[in-house]
Design a protein around this motif. Structure first.
Motif, PDB file in Angstrom:
ATOM      1  N   GLU A 132       0.830  -1.207   0.000  1.00  0.00           N
ATOM      2  CA  GLU A 132       0.000   0.000   0.000  1.00  0.00           C
ATOM      3  C   GLU A 132       0.862   1.253   0.000  1.00  0.00           C
ATOM      4  O   GLU A 132       0.525   2.265  -0.617  1.00  0.00           O
ATOM      5  CB  GLU A 132      -0.926   0.013   1.221  1.00  0.00           C
ATOM      6  CG  GLU A 132      -2.107  -0.928   1.117  1.00  0.00           C
ATOM      7  CD  GLU A 132      -3.038  -0.554  -0.027  1.00  0.00           C
ATOM      8  OE1 GLU A 132      -3.323   0.647  -0.196  1.00  0.00           O
ATOM      9  OE2 GLU A 132      -3.457  -1.461  -0.763  1.00  0.00           O
ATOM     10  N   TYR A 133       2.009   1.171   0.681  1.00  0.00           N
ATOM     11  CA  TYR A 133       2.868   2.342   0.775  1.00  0.00           C
ATOM     12  C   TYR A 133       3.752   2.523  -0.459  1.00  0.00           C
ATOM     13  O   TYR A 133       4.203   3.630  -0.742  1.00  0.00           O
ATOM     14  CB  TYR A 133       3.728   2.261   2.038  1.00  0.00           C
ATOM     15  CG  TYR A 133       2.901   2.294   3.294  1.00  0.00           C
ATOM     16  CD1 TYR A 133       2.258   3.462   3.690  1.00  0.00           C
ATOM     17  CD2 TYR A 133       2.725   1.161   4.077  1.00  0.00           C
ATOM     18  CE1 TYR A 133       1.473   3.500   4.829  1.00  0.00           C
ATOM     19  CE2 TYR A 133       1.941   1.194   5.214  1.00  0.00           C
ATOM     20  CZ  TYR A 133       1.325   2.359   5.589  1.00  0.00           C
ATOM     21  OH  TYR A 133       0.540   2.398   6.714  1.00  0.00           O
ATOM     22  N   LEU A 134       3.989   1.443  -1.182  1.00  0.00           N
ATOM     23  CA  LEU A 134       4.776   1.559  -2.407  1.00  0.00           C
ATOM     24  C   LEU A 134       4.054   2.377  -3.467  1.00  0.00           C
ATOM     25  O   LEU A 134       4.674   2.896  -4.396  1.00  0.00           O
ATOM     26  CB  LEU A 134       5.111   0.163  -2.955  1.00  0.00           C
ATOM     27  CG  LEU A 134       6.040  -0.684  -2.082  1.00  0.00           C
ATOM     28  CD1 LEU A 134       6.250  -2.060  -2.709  1.00  0.00           C
ATOM     29  CD2 LEU A 134       7.376   0.013  -1.868  1.00  0.00           C
ATOM     30  N   LYS A 135       2.715   2.496  -3.338  1.00  0.00           N
ATOM     31  CA  LYS A 135       1.937   3.298  -4.279  1.00  0.00           C
ATOM     32  C   LYS A 135       2.090   4.794  -3.999  1.00  0.00           C
ATOM     33  O   LYS A 135       1.756   5.624  -4.834  1.00  0.00           O
ATOM     34  CB  LYS A 135       0.451   2.939  -4.173  1.00  0.00           C
ATOM     35  CG  LYS A 135       0.132   1.472  -4.416  1.00  0.00           C
ATOM     36  CD  LYS A 135      -1.337   1.204  -4.123  1.00  0.00           C
ATOM     37  CE  LYS A 135      -1.663  -0.274  -4.217  1.00  0.00           C
ATOM     38  NZ  LYS A 135      -3.064  -0.561  -3.828  1.00  0.00           N
ATOM     39  N   MET A 136       2.578   5.124  -2.808  1.00  0.00           N
ATOM     40  CA  MET A 136       2.653   6.514  -2.402  1.00  0.00           C
ATOM     41  C   MET A 136       3.899   7.183  -2.964  1.00  0.00           C
ATOM     42  O   MET A 136       4.873   6.521  -3.305  1.00  0.00           O
ATOM     43  CB  MET A 136       2.704   6.632  -0.866  1.00  0.00           C
ATOM     44  CG  MET A 136       1.519   5.998  -0.147  1.00  0.00           C
ATOM     45  SD  MET A 136      -0.046   6.776  -0.582  1.00  0.00           S
ATOM     46  CE  MET A 136      -0.782   5.513  -1.598  1.00  0.00           C
ATOM     47  N   GLN A 137       3.871   8.500  -3.046  1.00  0.00           N
ATOM     48  CA  GLN A 137       5.035   9.273  -3.440  1.00  0.00           C
ATOM     49  C   GLN A 137       5.823   9.703  -2.199  1.00  0.00           C
ATOM     50  O   GLN A 137       6.608  10.638  -2.248  1.00  0.00           O
ATOM     51  CB  GLN A 137       4.594  10.498  -4.246  1.00  0.00           C
ATOM     52  CG  GLN A 137       3.895  10.135  -5.541  1.00  0.00           C
ATOM     53  CD  GLN A 137       3.418  11.362  -6.289  1.00  0.00           C
ATOM     54  OE1 GLN A 137       3.819  12.493  -5.990  1.00  0.00           O
ATOM     55  NE2 GLN A 137       2.550  11.153  -7.261  1.00  0.00           N
ATOM     56  N   PHE A 138       5.578   9.031  -1.118  1.00  0.00           N
ATOM     57  CA  PHE A 138       6.291   9.263   0.129  1.00  0.00           C
ATOM     58  C   PHE A 138       6.185  10.705   0.608  1.00  0.00           C
ATOM     59  O   PHE A 138       7.164  11.337   0.985  1.00  0.00           O
ATOM     60  CB  PHE A 138       7.755   8.829   0.007  1.00  0.00           C
ATOM     61  CG  PHE A 138       7.908   7.346  -0.089  1.00  0.00           C
ATOM     62  CD1 PHE A 138       7.718   6.533   1.011  1.00  0.00           C
ATOM     63  CD2 PHE A 138       8.189   6.751  -1.298  1.00  0.00           C
ATOM     64  CE1 PHE A 138       7.834   5.153   0.916  1.00  0.00           C
ATOM     65  CE2 PHE A 138       8.306   5.375  -1.404  1.00  0.00           C
ATOM     66  CZ  PHE A 138       8.126   4.580  -0.295  1.00  0.00           C
ATOM     67  N   LYS A 139       4.946  11.206   0.578  1.00  0.00           N
ATOM     68  CA  LYS A 139       4.631  12.454   1.245  1.00  0.00           C
ATOM     69  C   LYS A 139       3.853  12.103   2.499  1.00  0.00           C
ATOM     70  O   LYS A 139       3.070  11.154   2.511  1.00  0.00           O
ATOM     71  CB  LYS A 139       3.803  13.364   0.333  1.00  0.00           C
ATOM     72  CG  LYS A 139       4.572  13.857  -0.882  1.00  0.00           C
ATOM     73  CD  LYS A 139       3.724  14.792  -1.729  1.00  0.00           C
ATOM     74  CE  LYS A 139       4.508  15.305  -2.937  1.00  0.00           C
ATOM     75  NZ  LYS A 139       3.683  16.195  -3.790  1.00  0.00           N
TER      76      LYS A 139
END
Length: 342
Positions: A96-103
């Motif tokens: 789920e977090y790999l989809k994020m742009q890490f903001k």
């Protein structure tokens, strides 16, 4: 009275059965479905003793028993055997977090969704107070005359802009030297630390550019964070309609709690200060929480505790799975936030 091994065994089986089936539990059910090793008559005796001690209650004289808040509390503190998340479940959370742009806001929003999905309850994340965010970079930009734009990039990814008015017209080169001195000494501190510790220390050291000492008071005042608004991320409300089926009054009660931002901020904010996972059962937390449990844990940015997360649902939730779910997710989120803050 201390609970005997027999009391503990019957109490655990009763709570397990009630969580799974959501109906009062009788001696025949325990005898048929659980390997207790006692006759129905002996089980009935123990159930009555547990009821007399306040761990169980009867809805009807001839019906089975249901756990009380005291029973749930003992169950969570002493009887729950924590379920180990499978590799597949851990991977699902991480994906789920790999989809994020890490903001930061994307990570926290995804966290509420993950907690809701895997617990089949409502997932809640309390964002960090502005004062807990730490400085990554500061830049002073000349605007016009004595007006300067102070841009502060925080480790959470937030960008704060402040328009300040200095005592005179400073050149961009002079502002660059002031910015560089602040970046060399204030990076990694939160705003209150910069105001209360870093800048007073720099004023005593007197090893910076002369212009810094002339403008330090104005810059320090402009750094005061605005804590009036703390972000709350909530997901999984539709799960509660299924979990509180045929309990309309209790459903309305928990939905009212989720709509009370002050309550949620206070509740989760209290546990953001501590390590570990905490379970708040019913009136442990508030008089409005009858029939409701909250499982919560704080998360960090580096060594700094900055927020909390958890799930809220019926007291008959699956604690075996919910406790390690919140624990694993909070640690994973702490690692990610620390990583993006560097």
């Amino acid at each position: 009275m201390e609970l005997s091994p027999r009391h503990r065994m019957i109490l655990k089986a009763t709570v397990d059965e009630f969580i799974q089936e959501n109906r009062p539990v009788g001696s025949k059910t325990l005898f048929d479905k659980h390997d207790i090793g006692l006759s129905p008559a002996s089980i009935r005796t123990v159930l009555k003793e547990l009821e007399d001690m306040g761990y169980l209650a009867s809805r009807h004289i001839s019906g089975g028993r249901i756990p009380t808040e005291r029973g749930y509390r003992f169950y969570v503190d002493s009887l729950v055997v924590l379920y180990e998340l499978t590799i597949k479940e851990k991977q699902r959370i991480q994906e789920e977090y790999l989809k994020m742009q890490f903001k930061l806001d994307q990570i926290l929003k995804a966290t509420a969704s993950v907690l809701a999905s895997l617990s089949n309850s409502a997932g809640i994340v309390l964002g960090p107070a502005k004062s807990l965010d730490t400085l990554k970079h500061v830049e002073l930009i000349h605007v016009h005359g004595d007006e300067v734009l102070m841009i502060m990039v925080m480790r959470s990814g937030a960008v704060l802009n402040r328009n300040v008015f200095l005592d005179r017209n400073y050149s961009q080169e002079e502002l660059y030297q002031i910015s560089k001195y602040l970046n060399d000494n204030a990076k990694g501190y939160d705003m209150f630390e910069i105001q209360g510790k870093v800048i007073p220390s720099l004023l005593l050291r007197k090893d910076g550019p002369l212009d810094f000492y002339k403008v330090s008071g104005v810059l320090s005042a402009a750094m005061t964070p605005d804590n009036s608004e703390v972000s709350l991320y909530i997901d999984g409300l539709k799960n509660l309609y299924g979990r509180f089926r045929d309990e309309e009054e209790r459903l309305n009660q928990v939905l009212a709690l989720l709509d009370d931002k002050r309550f949620l901020t206070g509740m989760f904010g209290e546990y953001s200060e501590h390590d570990g996972v905490y379970t708040v059962i019913g009136k442990d937390g508030d008089g409005l929480m009858g029939g409701v449990s909250i499982i919560t844990s704080g998360y960090r940015m580096g060594e700094k505790r900055i927020g909390a997360m958890g799930i809220i649902g019926p007291q008959r939730m699956d604690y075996h799975r919910a406790l390690p779910l919140v624990d694993f997710t909070s640690k994973l989120v702490s690692e990610m936030i620390t990583r993006i803050s560097k």
